[in-house]
Write a protein that holds these residues in place. Structure first.
Motif, mmCIF file in Angstrom:
data_model
loop_
_atom_site.group_PDB
_atom_site.id
_atom_site.type_symbol
_atom_site.label_atom_id
_atom_site.label_comp_id
_atom_site.label_asym_id
_atom_site.label_seq_id
_atom_site.Cartn_x
_atom_site.Cartn_y
_atom_site.Cartn_z
ATOM 1 N N ILE A 22 -8.542 0.444 3.357
ATOM 2 C CA ILE A 22 -7.387 1.120 3.953
ATOM 3 C C ILE A 22 -7.788 2.495 4.473
ATOM 4 O O ILE A 22 -8.508 3.235 3.809
ATOM 5 C CB ILE A 22 -6.260 1.332 2.917
ATOM 6 N N SER A 68 -8.313 -8.551 -0.588
ATOM 7 C CA SER A 68 -8.471 -7.093 -0.580
ATOM 8 C C SER A 68 -8.642 -6.617 0.849
ATOM 9 O O SER A 68 -8.979 -7.391 1.749
ATOM 10 C CB SER A 68 -9.687 -6.664 -1.421
ATOM 11 N N ILE A 96 -1.428 3.482 9.421
ATOM 12 C CA ILE A 96 -2.195 2.753 8.419
ATOM 13 C C ILE A 96 -3.047 1.701 9.109
ATOM 14 O O ILE A 96 -2.566 0.979 9.984
ATOM 15 C CB ILE A 96 -1.256 2.056 7.413
ATOM 16 N N THR A 140 -4.828 -7.020 -3.743
ATOM 17 C CA THR A 140 -3.478 -7.591 -3.781
ATOM 18 C C THR A 140 -3.498 -9.024 -4.287
ATOM 19 O O THR A 140 -4.502 -9.744 -4.166
ATOM 20 C CB THR A 140 -2.836 -7.592 -2.377
ATOM 21 N N LEU A 190 -5.537 -1.591 8.161
ATOM 22 C CA LEU A 190 -6.047 -2.536 7.172
ATOM 23 C C LEU A 190 -7.294 -3.203 7.744
ATOM 24 O O LEU A 190 -7.221 -3.923 8.738
ATOM 25 C CB LEU A 190 -5.018 -3.626 6.865
ATOM 26 N N LEU A 195 -7.543 -1.658 -1.240
ATOM 27 C CA LEU A 195 -6.299 -2.205 -1.782
ATOM 28 C C LEU A 195 -6.566 -3.633 -2.251
ATOM 29 O O LEU A 195 -7.012 -4.481 -1.466
ATOM 30 C CB LEU A 195 -5.217 -2.214 -0.699
ATOM 31 N N SER A 206 0.820 3.879 -3.044
ATOM 32 C CA SER A 206 0.321 5.234 -2.803
ATOM 33 C C SER A 206 1.394 6.271 -3.120
ATOM 34 O O SER A 206 1.078 7.357 -3.627
ATOM 35 C CB SER A 206 -0.163 5.380 -1.360
ATOM 36 N N ASN A 246 -10.531 3.620 -1.575
ATOM 37 C CA ASN A 246 -9.974 3.243 -0.281
ATOM 38 C C ASN A 246 -9.726 1.749 -0.167
ATOM 39 O O ASN A 246 -9.481 1.247 0.938
ATOM 40 C CB ASN A 246 -10.931 3.673 0.844
ATOM 41 N N GLU A 285 -5.636 5.870 6.295
ATOM 42 C CA GLU A 285 -4.301 6.374 6.631
ATOM 43 C C GLU A 285 -4.449 7.721 7.315
ATOM 44 O O GLU A 285 -5.201 8.579 6.880
ATOM 45 C CB GLU A 285 -3.442 6.523 5.379
ATOM 46 N N TYR A 330 0.837 -1.208 0.000
ATOM 47 C CA TYR A 330 0.000 0.000 0.000
ATOM 48 C C TYR A 330 0.870 1.256 0.000
ATOM 49 O O TYR A 330 0.614 2.201 -0.763
ATOM 50 C CB TYR A 330 -0.932 0.012 1.205
ATOM 51 N N ILE A 359 -4.663 0.215 -6.071
ATOM 52 C CA ILE A 359 -5.540 0.911 -5.127
ATOM 53 C C ILE A 359 -6.681 1.539 -5.911
ATOM 54 O O ILE A 359 -6.450 2.259 -6.884
ATOM 55 C CB ILE A 359 -4.773 2.005 -4.355
#
Length: 673
Positions: free
Chosen positions: A563, A560, A574, A552, A576, A550, A471, A548, A565, A467, A545
């Protein structure tokens, strides 16, 4: 029906009442203090009257000023909301004196339930089951302690005029009794001006189940089913649900009929809540009756499809109850989670600050948000730190719980620390899903909820690192578009190094443990993939991304996470959100030598804005580690400042009654060699 009412409350409570009044065509008058001059409830109301300074005792608790505001604006009735003057018999009497309808029960009912000990006497005569205890007039500590000794420990001390967990202490042994009684009496005196106590047997694994009752002025009474409010911290509710899980129809009927019997025993009118302790064997005991609408009433509204505030208006205006008992239907399941500005990782310490970013989940027939704040508002030290109530509904408990988890993961708040992560972890932990719940749920499952157990973090660390890299690349691309030379090497979005691998070294901390992560960027055509190394293990990772979320792929495993921040002066924080709970990481930035080293400094800083309640030591006193030194209060909560080591008190900078800014130095203790 009334044409204009005054709402003697603030924030979320006032906003909730205004919505129903507006729907019914009733004009509303708000009241406000200095701190609330630009509050949402003031803007929503048709009119607003200033009461006074920010402290509630100088504004919202001034009954005469509130009544005067109603008379000045031509209001015909006053809705007290819940809290403040809502259970104040003198305020109700003052309304009657000035021919203002009090949208609540009669004076006699408030007085009957205003004292927990008197209430128990009434319920005993009405043959409502009671927990064994002492609630007599003799308040000598020796008498109260003897009652506790005779009952056997543990016991629960309660302020008879209490509510919201104030003036309440669990005592587990005779050795703890004197200290627990003193603390409970002090808190009761501060909160209610009355330190009269009762003591009762403390049930080991009870559930807190309450029944919503409604009575009109024509002899009709109904119960609108039950709510389970067992999940609590400091005796204050955290997540409520309706109906209560594992509740048979026969038990529901027995508790509902007992609740109506309780209300009728005091000639009740309007909305009320009868609270019971439900033991594991199905026996239940009267605990108290709240002579007002409850904070958690929306879950009852969701499962009955009834507007309880509208019912209040109609009953107060002399109408009969809108429905009979047999007409009330229980539909689906609902949860309410209270979103607070507080730090669950620091003993739920209240937080203050500006809501710099506020984005609740989208409301629908499944999701409801009751709030009294907007983006840019301040969470003040003067009032309860609740930001909002998140209410969800679906056709059964499992689906409603999934709704709750999703809505919590979509709630975005920056500027103040909140309990959203804590609520998500609680709502998604297996014991909560499995209904293994009693009033000690949080304490019994602390390691699971707070992720204090040892975590391998095999999947979460690579996700957090990916992430960060993705970002950073997004930001670089955005910046490149706005420059004169978007192809400048300074605007590249990969970790280019001359004759070196394209590697990002990243330090991530979880539960104060730091982990070193290396992210090597690889190019494949126009796209990138990443080799992420944690503890010597290298993983092939890809991701992107979207908003909001993520997405993967880690060594072929696709998943997923939502996220959030938050960036402070030092680091990036951060969170998750995924099916295993919330995992919080701190992106630890390199120390360039600017940070001050405060190790060994034994100056005590105030953990929050608040009021100094008590100073327990003097200059020159010897203190031991963990010894209580001072007691501060903020947002209806006490916080004890304790010695971090043994030493001698050198200086004290605040005295009882003084306001304290968060971070201010409270005292200095020299450390023993």
């Amino acid at each position: 029906m009334f044409t204009k009412i005054l709402i003697a409350n603030r924030g979320e409570i006032a906003c909730r009442i205004i919505k129903t009044a507006r729907k019914m065509g009733i004009l509303t008058v708000a009241v406000y203090s200095d701190a609330d001059a630009n509050a949402l409830h003031v803007n929503m109301a048709d009119e607003a009257i200033y009461l006074g300074p920010s402290p509630s005792r100088e504004s919202y608790l001034l009954a005469e000023k509130v009544v005067d505001a109603a008379l000045r604006t031509g209001a015909q009735a006053i809705h007290p909301g819940y809290g403040f003057l809502s259970e104040n018999a003198e305020f109700c009497r003052l309304c009657q004196k000035h021919s203002l309808v009090f949208i609540g029960p009669p004076v006699g009912a408030i007085e009957a339930m205003g004292s927990k000990s008197a209430a128990k006497n009434i319920m005993e005569k009405a043959q409502v089951p009671l927990v064994p205890g002492y609630h007599g007039d003799d308040q000598s500590p020796a008498i109260i302690k003897k009652a506790a000794d005779d009952m056997g420990y543990p016991v629960l001390l309660k302020a008879t005029a209490g509510g919201g967990g104030k003036g309440m202490r669990q005592v587990w042994s005779a050795d703890e009794f004197d200290q627990g009684l003193a603390a409970a009496k002090r808190e009761a005196k501060s909160s209610f001006g009355d330190d009269t106590m009762l003591v009762e047997k403390y049930l080991i694994k009870p559930r807190h189940v309450e029944i919503q009752v409604f009575c009109d002025n024509h002899g009709n009474a109904v119960y609108l089913f039950e709510r389970d409010c067992s999940v609590q911290r400091r005796h204050q509710k955290v997540i409520e649900e309706a109906p209560a899980f594992s509740m048979s129809e026969s038990l529901r009927q027995k508790m509902g009929e007992s609740a109506i019997k309780s209300a009728q025993a005091i000639g009740y009118q309007g909305a009320g809540t009868v609270e019971f302790l439900l033991d594991a064997d199905g026996s239940f005991y009267f605990m108290e009756m709240n002579t007002r609408l409850q904070v958690e009433h929306p879950v009852t509204e969701m499962i009955t499809r009834e507007d309880l505030v509208e019912w209040q208006f109609r009953v107060a205006a002399g109408e009969t109850l809108p429905k009979k008992q047999h007409q009330l239907k229980l539909i689906g399941h609902a949860f309410e989670a209270r979103i607070y500005a507080e730090d669950p990782n620091n003993d739920f310490l209240p937080a203050t600050g500006k809501l710099s970013f506020l984005q609740p989940p989208i409301e629908s027939k499944f999701v409801r948000v009751d709030t009294g704040v907007r983006q840019g508002d301040e969470v003040s030290v003067f009032y309860d730190p609740m930001i909002a109530k998140l209410i969800v509904w679906d056709e059964n408990r499992e689906k409603a719980l999934q709704r709750l988890a999703k809505a919590l993961s979509e709630y975005r708040i920056n500027g103040v620390t909140t309990n959203i992560d804590f609520l998500y972890n609680l709502a998604t932990c297996q014991p909560f899903i499995n209904e293994e719940i009693d009033t000690s749920f949080i304490e019994n499952n602390q390691r699971i909820i707070f992720h204090d157990n040892e975590q391998a973090l095999a999947g979460e660390l690579p996700m957090a690192a990916l992430y960060l890299v993705l970002s950073m690349e997004q930001q670089a691309k955005a910046q490149a578009k706005n420059t004169n030379d978007p192809f400048s090497p300074w605007n590249t979005t990969y970790a280019w190094r001359l004759n070196e691998a394209h590697i990002y070294p990243i330090t991530l901390a979880h539960n104060d443990v730091e982990y070193q992560v290396q992210v090597e960027q690889k190019r494949q055509g126009s796209s990138s993939y990443y080799l992420i190394t944690v503890d010597g293990q290298t993983l092939d990772c890809q991701g992107n991304i979207e908003g909001n979320v993520l997405y993967t792929s880690i060594d072929g495993y696709r998943s997923s996470a939502t996220i959030t921040e938050r960036i402070d002066q030092k680091n990036s924080h951060i969170s998750l959100f995924h099916q295993n709970g919330v995992f919080n990481f701190v992106h630890v930035l390199p120390d360039c030598g600017d940070a001050e080293d405060n190790q060994g400094n034994n100056d005590f800083a105030a953990p929050m804005n608040g009021t100094m309640v008590s100073v327990l030591i003097n200059v020159g006193d010897k203190v031991e580690k963990d010894q209580p030194l001072m007691i501060m209060e903020a947002m209806k909560m006490e916080h004890t400042i304790r010695a971090t080591t043994s030493g001698t008190v050198e200086a004290i900078f605040f005295q009882a009654g003084e306001m304290v800014d968060g971070g201010a130095q409270l005292l200095t203790v020299s450390v023993d060699e």
